[in-house]
Design a protein around this motif. Sequence first.
Motif, PDB file in Angstrom:
ATOM      1  N   ARG A 393       0.844  -1.175   0.000  1.00  0.00           N
ATOM      2  CA  ARG A 393       0.000   0.000   0.000  1.00  0.00           C
ATOM      3  C   ARG A 393       0.888   1.237   0.000  1.00  0.00           C
ATOM      4  N   SER A 394       0.283   2.381  -0.254  1.00  0.00           N
ATOM      5  CA  SER A 394       0.995   3.642  -0.064  1.00  0.00           C
ATOM      6  C   SER A 394       0.818   4.060   1.380  1.00  0.00           C
ATOM      7  N   ALA A 395       1.836   4.737   1.925  1.00  0.00           N
ATOM      8  CA  ALA A 395       1.787   5.063   3.343  1.00  0.00           C
ATOM      9  C   ALA A 395       2.643   6.272   3.659  1.00  0.00           C
ATOM     10  N   ASP A 396       2.376   6.862   4.823  1.00  0.00           N
ATOM     11  CA  ASP A 396       3.202   7.932   5.360  1.00  0.00           C
ATOM     12  C   ASP A 396       3.369   7.677   6.855  1.00  0.00           C
ATOM     13  N   TYR A 397       4.522   8.081   7.404  1.00  0.00           N
ATOM     14  CA  TYR A 397       4.847   7.770   8.796  1.00  0.00           C
ATOM     15  C   TYR A 397       5.559   8.931   9.480  1.00  0.00           C
ATOM     16  N   LYS A 398       5.419   8.974  10.790  1.00  0.00           N
ATOM     17  CA  LYS A 398       6.159   9.897  11.631  1.00  0.00           C
ATOM     18  C   LYS A 398       6.452   9.207  12.956  1.00  0.00           C
ATOM     19  N   SER A 399       7.399   9.761  13.730  1.00  0.00           N
ATOM     20  CA  SER A 399       7.818   9.064  14.945  1.00  0.00           C
ATOM     21  C   SER A 399       8.109  10.041  16.073  1.00  0.00           C
ATOM     22  N   ALA A 400       8.218   9.494  17.270  1.00  0.00           N
ATOM     23  CA  ALA A 400       8.637  10.262  18.439  1.00  0.00           C
ATOM     24  C   ALA A 400       9.111   9.322  19.529  1.00  0.00           C
ATOM     25  N   HIS A 401      10.100   9.768  20.289  1.00  0.00           N
ATOM     26  CA  HIS A 401      10.485   9.114  21.538  1.00  0.00           C
ATOM     27  C   HIS A 401       9.881   9.906  22.690  1.00  0.00           C
ATOM     28  N   MET A 402       9.407   9.184  23.701  1.00  0.00           N
ATOM     29  CA  MET A 402       8.813   9.813  24.884  1.00  0.00           C
ATOM     30  C   MET A 402       9.618   9.446  26.120  1.00  0.00           C
ATOM     31  N   ARG A 403      10.043  10.478  26.868  1.00  0.00           N
ATOM     32  CA  ARG A 403      10.740  10.251  28.127  1.00  0.00           C
ATOM     33  C   ARG A 403       9.768  10.075  29.288  1.00  0.00           C
ATOM     34  N   THR A 404       8.544  10.502  29.090  1.00  0.00           N
ATOM     35  CA  THR A 404       7.498  10.364  30.100  1.00  0.00           C
ATOM     36  C   THR A 404       6.241   9.864  29.412  1.00  0.00           C
ATOM     37  N   ILE A 411      -2.681  14.249  24.901  1.00  0.00           N
ATOM     38  CA  ILE A 411      -3.792  13.295  24.871  1.00  0.00           C
ATOM     39  C   ILE A 411      -5.011  13.926  24.207  1.00  0.00           C
ATOM     40  N   ALA A 412      -5.287  15.178  24.531  1.00  0.00           N
ATOM     41  CA  ALA A 412      -6.431  15.863  23.924  1.00  0.00           C
ATOM     42  C   ALA A 412      -6.268  15.979  22.424  1.00  0.00           C
ATOM     43  N   ALA A 413      -5.066  16.320  21.952  1.00  0.00           N
ATOM     44  CA  ALA A 413      -4.820  16.436  20.511  1.00  0.00           C
ATOM     45  C   ALA A 413      -4.928  15.080  19.824  1.00  0.00           C
ATOM     46  N   ILE A 414      -4.424  14.038  20.461  1.00  0.00           N
ATOM     47  CA  ILE A 414      -4.520  12.689  19.896  1.00  0.00           C
ATOM     48  C   ILE A 414      -5.983  12.284  19.757  1.00  0.00           C
ATOM     49  N   HIS A 415      -6.745  12.492  20.803  1.00  0.00           N
ATOM     50  CA  HIS A 415      -8.160  12.140  20.772  1.00  0.00           C
ATOM     51  C   HIS A 415      -8.885  12.890  19.667  1.00  0.00           C
ATOM     52  N   ARG A 416      -8.630  14.172  19.534  1.00  0.00           N
ATOM     53  CA  ARG A 416      -9.302  14.996  18.534  1.00  0.00           C
ATOM     54  C   ARG A 416      -9.010  14.507  17.111  1.00  0.00           C
ATOM     55  N   HIS A 417      -7.777  14.181  16.812  1.00  0.00           N
ATOM     56  CA  HIS A 417      -7.422  13.794  15.444  1.00  0.00           C
ATOM     57  C   HIS A 417      -7.822  12.359  15.125  1.00  0.00           C
ATOM     58  N   LEU A 418      -7.822  11.490  16.117  1.00  0.00           N
ATOM     59  CA  LEU A 418      -8.296  10.132  15.849  1.00  0.00           C
ATOM     60  C   LEU A 418      -9.795  10.102  15.588  1.00  0.00           C
ATOM     61  N   ARG A 419     -10.508  11.062  16.114  1.00  0.00           N
ATOM     62  CA  ARG A 419     -11.955  11.140  15.883  1.00  0.00           C
ATOM     63  C   ARG A 419     -12.317  12.011  14.680  1.00  0.00           C
ATOM     64  N   SER A 420     -11.314  12.608  14.031  1.00  0.00           N
ATOM     65  CA  SER A 420     -11.563  13.448  12.864  1.00  0.00           C
ATOM     66  C   SER A 420     -12.043  12.609  11.685  1.00  0.00           C
ATOM     67  N   ALA A 421     -12.925  13.182  10.900  1.00  0.00           N
ATOM     68  CA  ALA A 421     -13.427  12.488   9.709  1.00  0.00           C
ATOM     69  C   ALA A 421     -12.329  12.278   8.677  1.00  0.00           C
ATOM     70  N   ALA A 422     -11.236  13.030   8.776  1.00  0.00           N
ATOM     71  CA  ALA A 422     -10.140  12.905   7.807  1.00  0.00           C
ATOM     72  C   ALA A 422      -9.341  11.621   8.002  1.00  0.00           C
ATOM     73  N   PHE A 479      -2.123  16.219  12.421  1.00  0.00           N
ATOM     74  CA  PHE A 479      -2.167  15.414  13.640  1.00  0.00           C
ATOM     75  C   PHE A 479      -0.855  15.570  14.413  1.00  0.00           C
ATOM     76  N   TYR A 480       0.235  15.265  13.773  1.00  0.00           N
ATOM     77  CA  TYR A 480       1.572  15.326  14.371  1.00  0.00           C
ATOM     78  C   TYR A 480       1.902  16.744  14.840  1.00  0.00           C
ATOM     79  N   GLY A 481       1.623  17.719  13.973  1.00  0.00           N
ATOM     80  CA  GLY A 481       1.944  19.095  14.297  1.00  0.00           C
ATOM     81  C   GLY A 481       1.204  19.610  15.508  1.00  0.00           C
ATOM     82  N   GLU A 482      -0.050  19.183  15.687  1.00  0.00           N
ATOM     83  CA  GLU A 482      -0.809  19.658  16.832  1.00  0.00           C
ATOM     84  C   GLU A 482      -0.362  18.968  18.114  1.00  0.00           C
ATOM     85  N   VAL A 483      -0.024  17.691  18.050  1.00  0.00           N
ATOM     86  CA  VAL A 483       0.457  17.008  19.259  1.00  0.00           C
ATOM     87  C   VAL A 483       1.704  17.708  19.810  1.00  0.00           C
TER      88      VAL A 483
END
Length: 557
Positions: A393-404, A411-422, A479-483
């Motif tokens: 398939r075609s795909a796009d990816y991004k990453s992050a390391h979390m120290r905490t 969490i609020a930004a993640i919830h908002r974008h996962l529920r987005s119609a996009a 999504f990534y930019g808002e988080v």
Amino acid sequence: MSGIARRGLLSGGAAALAGAAGAGIGGMVRPYPAAAASRSKARAGAVPGRPVVVTPHDARYPDLVRGNNRRWTGSPGAVHLVSSTDQVVDAVRDGVRDGRRLAVRSGGHCYEDFVFNPDVETVIDMSEMRAVYYDEDRSAFVVEAGATLFDVYLTLYRLWGVTLPGGLCHYVGAGGHLSGGGYGMLSRLYGLTVDHVYGVEAVVTDGKGGTRSVVATRDADDPNRDLWWAHTGGGGGNFGIVTRYFLRTPGTAGRAPAAQLPKPPAEVLLHDVSWRWSDLSERSFHRLLQNYGTWLEGHSDPDSPYAGLYSSLNLSTVASGEISLSTQFDATVPDAERLLERYLNALTEGVGAAARPASVAAGELRPSADRFAPRRSPWLLATRNTGAYAWTRSADYKSAHMRTGFPDDQIAAIHRHLRSAAGGPGDLLQAITYGGRINAVRPGATAVAQRDSVLKLQYQCYWEDPAEEARKVSWLREFYGEVYAGTGGVPVPGEVTDGCYVNYADVDLSDPRWNTSDTPWHELYYKDGYARLQQVKQRWDPSDTFRHGQSVRLPAG
């Protein structure tokens, strides 16, 4: 006891110029020259000592100029399918002499167009170099750069009872996976793949037309040691073409082969569970993510009894119908079932939503409804059955390391974008357990700079129709930019986040439209280690033969 417990009681590597992924299963246990010669003679249409060269008029060409991510397709003048280090030397020498832009492809798991783009004129395909064997002279295991991860797991375990703590995707190649600091389901228990790399064989150039293969090891007196270090997390496509890796855990020289790499648990506990979006309030979602991060903050020490635990919290979009949790735990630990139960109770405390069997694929993972009640499995069988396989398939990816764990605003930004119609079915954020023995290695000992994280995140979106690309990529960027809005749209190293994973290549990190921080892309990947990588680049690739969109740059001046 929670509802779950009452019912009973898991990255790539980039396929780039440091030697990327191959395909096929079947390691070999022979001295290197014999293995290479036997494969060369057996290949249909091959001339002994020469690679198979596929050009645009060949029916095989379309399959050899694209990778796992169908978003990228190349148009090189030729693809060289090599089967020995000498053939790689010849291919690189010819390319340098003729001034052709080179790239390497095997399994083809590079997330960006570092291999398949219009500038590449010759692709060196490593997929025929996939042997896995033991080298008595060097007292180390050898993995050729085209070997897939499942080649490695299957051969090491069947013949010696050992393994490498690599990734879930069976068809990712050892070349790119290892050079970028690959991790996997056993990494909390045994560290990263690079923590077990004793040496590399690489094809390099001198900037004057000279091309040769060299071996570099971690031995303190090795004059080539800097080249070894650069391939312990410095990423692919930077310094040369890796043809072979030599594997041996530090401190095991002189031991029998079966004692020179980690032994996987004889048995593991597998568990998959999901929560329907329709059952999750925003408060429930917030509590689940909060619990997950808090638990990892408290259980990521190298000597934790939970070092043998791997979990992936698969935060799929509302269009997918559910979010899920996939877990593997070392079943040989005393009271393993009780420890797993305590973990599950801690994650679900206060969530409220009913846990259900997992039924929806999460990216490349296939959660199983029959693991709703945790079940024991022999390790190799579990590895075979839970691993992610190749997809087209075609795909796009991004990453992050979390120290905490996750802050409230994230969490609020993640919830908002996962529920987005996009966000469409199959799109997700995968939050993966990290830490443990990974964090027992000091920064600088290898080129992997992130050595105190507790979570690794992978943002993912997928599509079949090319017309969907712009919309999908836009959704993931937003999504990534808002988080990470508080740090310029990217996970800048700091108290909470610690940059990005080079094997999840992301060119947006180099683009000021999406990275508005003062932190350059190379610092997000390598932190303070970048200047050292540049010195290795200056020594081993002074003419910048091995390069791509985010390769290590030569030092200024």
